[in-house]
Design a protein around this motif. Sequence first.
Motif, mmCIF file in Angstrom:
data_model
loop_
_atom_site.group_PDB
_atom_site.id
_atom_site.type_symbol
_atom_site.label_atom_id
_atom_site.label_comp_id
_atom_site.label_asym_id
_atom_site.label_seq_id
_atom_site.Cartn_x
_atom_site.Cartn_y
_atom_site.Cartn_z
ATOM 1 N N THR A 44 35.920 42.916 48.095
ATOM 2 C CA THR A 44 35.939 41.445 48.092
ATOM 3 C C THR A 44 35.125 40.849 46.949
ATOM 4 O O THR A 44 35.193 39.647 46.710
ATOM 5 N N LEU A 45 34.379 41.677 46.255
ATOM 6 C CA LEU A 45 33.463 41.182 45.221
ATOM 7 C C LEU A 45 34.154 40.404 44.090
ATOM 8 O O LEU A 45 33.692 39.314 43.733
ATOM 9 N N PRO A 46 35.246 40.877 43.509
ATOM 10 C CA PRO A 46 35.868 40.109 42.421
ATOM 11 C C PRO A 46 36.276 38.692 42.839
ATOM 12 O O PRO A 46 36.003 37.726 42.122
ATOM 13 N N ALA A 47 36.879 38.543 43.996
ATOM 14 C CA ALA A 47 37.301 37.217 44.453
ATOM 15 C C ALA A 47 36.104 36.313 44.697
ATOM 16 O O ALA A 47 36.132 35.118 44.367
ATOM 17 N N ARG A 48 35.046 36.873 45.242
ATOM 18 C CA ARG A 48 33.841 36.086 45.489
ATOM 19 C C ARG A 48 33.161 35.705 44.178
ATOM 20 O O ARG A 48 32.628 34.610 44.041
ATOM 21 N N ALA A 49 33.189 36.603 43.195
ATOM 22 C CA ALA A 49 32.569 36.313 41.900
ATOM 23 C C ALA A 49 33.300 35.186 41.177
ATOM 24 O O ALA A 49 32.669 34.339 40.538
ATOM 25 N N VAL A 50 34.611 35.166 41.271
ATOM 26 C CA VAL A 50 35.401 34.113 40.620
ATOM 27 C C VAL A 50 35.037 32.741 41.180
ATOM 28 O O VAL A 50 35.000 31.746 40.457
ATOM 29 N N GLN A 51 34.714 32.682 42.466
ATOM 30 C CA GLN A 51 34.391 31.413 43.111
ATOM 31 C C GLN A 51 32.950 30.964 42.885
ATOM 32 O O GLN A 51 32.620 29.808 43.107
ATOM 33 N N ALA A 52 32.085 31.866 42.456
ATOM 34 C CA ALA A 52 30.658 31.567 42.317
ATOM 35 C C ALA A 52 30.351 30.890 40.989
ATOM 36 O O ALA A 52 31.035 31.091 39.988
ATOM 37 N N ASP A 53 29.286 30.091 40.997
ATOM 38 C CA ASP A 53 28.766 29.488 39.770
ATOM 39 C C ASP A 53 27.703 30.392 39.140
ATOM 40 O O ASP A 53 27.606 30.493 37.927
ATOM 41 N N THR A 54 26.885 31.019 40.004
ATOM 42 C CA THR A 54 25.808 31.893 39.550
ATOM 43 C C THR A 54 25.907 33.209 40.295
ATOM 44 O O THR A 54 26.098 33.229 41.506
ATOM 45 N N LEU A 55 25.775 34.312 39.566
ATOM 46 C CA LEU A 55 25.766 35.642 40.155
ATOM 47 C C LEU A 55 24.378 36.230 39.957
ATOM 48 O O LEU A 55 23.880 36.293 38.823
ATOM 49 N N PHE A 56 23.754 36.634 41.052
ATOM 50 C CA PHE A 56 22.415 37.213 41.033
ATOM 51 C C PHE A 56 22.496 38.702 41.332
ATOM 52 O O PHE A 56 23.084 39.104 42.326
#
Length: 138
Positions: A44-56
């Motif tokens: 699920t990480l790629p889809a969640r990353a596309v939706q995020a503004d900041t990745l920590f």
Amino acid sequence: MTRVLAARPLAQCAGLLGKLRAEGWQAEHLPLMEIEPLPAALATLPARAVQADTLFWVSPSAIDTAWPVLAGLDLSGKRLACVGAASAKRLADLSGQTVLHPAAGSDSEALLALPELADASGQRWLIIRGEGGRALLA
């Protein structure tokens, strides 16, 4: 002779063990912890990353595990952040982007104290960390 036991996964402490041994220390690996990827979370990480503004990323292990899954994505419009300078340099080398990180300190408290993160309203943050890791950043 003083004995040193390193309990981190071998990939994280092999360099340190080698340096200690070269200096004459009795340094051994004591494998109390192993880090394994969670396939469902990585899926699920790629889809969640596309939706995020900041990745920590909260650790070198998080980078090692998540970066191969995200490397093909266009993250150029995303803010990337790490808790430590060494992790930030590594992530910057991999991504080709500037990575936000604290100059002093290498923990969640230091990262959250940065002025760039003072106002999170309306932002979507994705925290890439291991299961059971510290939850302060969240």
